[in-house]
Design a protein around this motif. Sequence first.
Motif, PDB file in Angstrom:
ATOM      1  N   HIS A  34       0.442  -1.299   0.374  1.00  0.00           N
ATOM      2  CA  HIS A  34       0.303   0.338   0.428  1.00  0.00           C
ATOM      3  C   HIS A  34       0.819   1.068  -0.679  1.00  0.00           C
ATOM      4  O   HIS A  34       0.642   2.430  -0.945  1.00  0.00           O
ATOM      5  CB  HIS A  34      -1.147  -0.024   1.016  1.00  0.00           C
ATOM      6  N   ASP A  35       1.702   0.998   0.406  1.00  0.00           N
ATOM      7  CA  ASP A  35       2.980   2.430   0.346  1.00  0.00           C
ATOM      8  C   ASP A  35       4.393   2.303  -0.043  1.00  0.00           C
ATOM      9  O   ASP A  35       5.304   2.952   0.217  1.00  0.00           O
ATOM     10  CB  ASP A  35       3.008   2.623   1.827  1.00  0.00           C
ATOM     11  N   PHE A  36       4.250   1.200  -0.382  1.00  0.00           N
ATOM     12  CA  PHE A  36       5.293   0.739  -1.055  1.00  0.00           C
ATOM     13  C   PHE A  36       6.117   1.857  -2.026  1.00  0.00           C
ATOM     14  O   PHE A  36       7.409   2.282  -1.450  1.00  0.00           O
ATOM     15  CB  PHE A  36       5.555  -0.296  -2.052  1.00  0.00           C
ATOM     16  N   THR A  37       4.912   3.042  -3.059  1.00  0.00           N
ATOM     17  CA  THR A  37       6.123   3.731  -3.701  1.00  0.00           C
ATOM     18  C   THR A  37       6.484   4.875  -3.176  1.00  0.00           C
ATOM     19  O   THR A  37       7.489   6.207  -3.037  1.00  0.00           O
ATOM     20  CB  THR A  37       5.423   4.045  -5.137  1.00  0.00           C
ATOM     21  N   ASP A  38       5.824   4.742  -1.709  1.00  0.00           N
ATOM     22  CA  ASP A  38       6.468   6.384  -0.301  1.00  0.00           C
ATOM     23  C   ASP A  38       7.336   6.161  -0.089  1.00  0.00           C
ATOM     24  O   ASP A  38       8.238   6.498   0.479  1.00  0.00           O
ATOM     25  CB  ASP A  38       5.346   6.165   0.006  1.00  0.00           C
ATOM     26  N   LEU A  39       7.656   4.430   0.020  1.00  0.00           N
ATOM     27  CA  LEU A  39       9.176   4.328   1.294  1.00  0.00           C
ATOM     28  C   LEU A  39      10.201   4.045   0.135  1.00  0.00           C
ATOM     29  O   LEU A  39      11.802   3.713   0.879  1.00  0.00           O
ATOM     30  CB  LEU A  39       8.842   3.007   2.056  1.00  0.00           C
ATOM     31  N   CYS A  40      10.021   3.435  -0.799  1.00  0.00           N
ATOM     32  CA  CYS A  40      11.277   2.548  -1.992  1.00  0.00           C
ATOM     33  C   CYS A  40      11.907   4.294  -2.160  1.00  0.00           C
ATOM     34  O   CYS A  40      11.526   5.136  -3.140  1.00  0.00           O
ATOM     35  CB  CYS A  40      10.400   1.375  -2.676  1.00  0.00           C
ATOM     36  N   THR A  41      13.402   4.038  -1.996  1.00  0.00           N
ATOM     37  CA  THR A  41      13.837   5.133  -2.063  1.00  0.00           C
ATOM     38  C   THR A  41      14.486   4.556  -3.829  1.00  0.00           C
ATOM     39  O   THR A  41      15.222   5.035  -4.429  1.00  0.00           O
ATOM     40  CB  THR A  41      15.169   5.559  -1.688  1.00  0.00           C
ATOM     41  N   ARG A  42      14.325   3.283  -4.512  1.00  0.00           N
ATOM     42  CA  ARG A  42      14.849   3.051  -6.360  1.00  0.00           C
ATOM     43  C   ARG A  42      15.856   2.490  -6.092  1.00  0.00           C
ATOM     44  O   ARG A  42      16.778   2.127  -7.341  1.00  0.00           O
ATOM     45  CB  ARG A  42      14.318   3.704  -7.106  1.00  0.00           C
ATOM     46  N   CYS A  43      16.466   2.272  -4.730  1.00  0.00           N
ATOM     47  CA  CYS A  43      18.587   2.005  -4.863  1.00  0.00           C
ATOM     48  C   CYS A  43      18.921   0.955  -5.051  1.00  0.00           C
ATOM     49  O   CYS A  43      19.672   1.165  -5.991  1.00  0.00           O
ATOM     50  CB  CYS A  43      19.044   2.512  -3.078  1.00  0.00           C
ATOM     51  N   GLY A  44      17.940   0.073  -5.884  1.00  0.00           N
ATOM     52  CA  GLY A  44      18.382  -0.583  -6.283  1.00  0.00           C
ATOM     53  C   GLY A  44      18.945  -2.268  -5.716  1.00  0.00           C
ATOM     54  O   GLY A  44      19.218  -3.297  -6.089  1.00  0.00           O
ATOM     55  N   ALA A  45      18.736  -2.173  -4.666  1.00  0.00           N
ATOM     56  CA  ALA A  45      19.592  -3.094  -4.082  1.00  0.00           C
ATOM     57  C   ALA A  45      18.767  -4.913  -3.180  1.00  0.00           C
ATOM     58  O   ALA A  45      19.890  -5.421  -3.853  1.00  0.00           O
ATOM     59  CB  ALA A  45      19.577  -2.399  -2.033  1.00  0.00           C
ATOM     60  N   CYS A  46      17.772  -4.706  -4.102  1.00  0.00           N
ATOM     61  CA  CYS A  46      16.820  -5.679  -3.467  1.00  0.00           C
ATOM     62  C   CYS A  46      17.195  -6.357  -4.951  1.00  0.00           C
ATOM     63  O   CYS A  46      17.365  -7.536  -5.494  1.00  0.00           O
ATOM     64  CB  CYS A  46      15.431  -5.546  -3.610  1.00  0.00           C
ATOM     65  N   GLU A  47      16.998  -5.491  -6.017  1.00  0.00           N
ATOM     66  CA  GLU A  47      17.561  -6.323  -7.226  1.00  0.00           C
ATOM     67  C   GLU A  47      18.973  -6.493  -7.307  1.00  0.00           C
ATOM     68  O   GLU A  47      18.973  -7.847  -8.033  1.00  0.00           O
ATOM     69  CB  GLU A  47      17.405  -4.764  -8.414  1.00  0.00           C
ATOM     70  N   ALA A  48      19.900  -6.034  -6.736  1.00  0.00           N
ATOM     71  CA  ALA A  48      21.189  -6.969  -6.655  1.00  0.00           C
ATOM     72  C   ALA A  48      20.835  -7.959  -6.498  1.00  0.00           C
ATOM     73  O   ALA A  48      21.795  -8.756  -6.207  1.00  0.00           O
ATOM     74  CB  ALA A  48      22.236  -5.984  -6.450  1.00  0.00           C
ATOM     75  N   ALA A  49      20.535  -7.967  -5.002  1.00  0.00           N
ATOM     76  CA  ALA A  49      20.767  -9.256  -4.422  1.00  0.00           C
ATOM     77  C   ALA A  49      19.204 -10.300  -4.535  1.00  0.00           C
ATOM     78  O   ALA A  49      20.200 -11.358  -4.180  1.00  0.00           O
ATOM     79  CB  ALA A  49      19.797  -8.933  -3.122  1.00  0.00           C
ATOM     80  N   CYS A  50      19.338 -10.014  -6.427  1.00  0.00           N
ATOM     81  CA  CYS A  50      18.724 -11.580  -6.286  1.00  0.00           C
ATOM     82  C   CYS A  50      18.981 -12.498  -7.052  1.00  0.00           C
ATOM     83  O   CYS A  50      19.419 -11.964  -8.099  1.00  0.00           O
ATOM     84  CB  CYS A  50      16.840 -11.430  -6.694  1.00  0.00           C
TER      85      CYS A  50
END
Length: 166
Positions: A34-50
Amino acid sequence: MADGGGFDPGRRRVLFGRRRAERPALRPPWARAHDFTDLCTRCGACEAACAETIIVKGDGGFPTVDFRRGECTFCGACADACPQPIFDRTTRAWTAAPAVGRGCLTRAGVICQTCRDICPENAFSFVLVPHAAPRPVLDATRCTGCGACVSACPGEAITMEVRHGA
Ligand code: SF4
Ligand code: SF4
Ligand code: SF4
């Protein structure tokens, strides 16, 4: 005014049909929707970790999951890598489930049970259809949302759909 140089959007809908409602983006597992786009800074850490490389940049650069690239192993690396209070691993990982579309090969009379064979949870069964190939039916209570069936489907007929209320 619609008859001038511009184009009336209402008229466009009449001529070309109403645009399909946008599908909600599929976020990484355990992510608050529900508030994902408010909290996410688009840093890419999750993408790099997968390690499965199923997290990609979606609209606006926000991470989204593309199950056409593979399945989620629920390793939790994306959640661990995120510096923001977005992931809640006390909740169910996914608010999405597969949907079988009209591209399913059984609709063309082809015998295919790949989704059943690939699913680690035995969530698919097949129902007999008179004078046609057996069709897949999902037991959503068994499905974990791993997405393995999506990339395995030879008809590219399976999509992961965010459940209402997610
Ligand atoms: S849990 Fe693991 S495999 Fe699944 S999206 Fe996160 S990093 Fe990728
Ligand atoms: S794998 Fe795809 S094409 Fe084959 S039965 Fe399942 S949904 Fe249909
Ligand atoms: S998403 Fe995973 S658990 Fe659910 S039906 Fe597909 S393969 Fe099975």
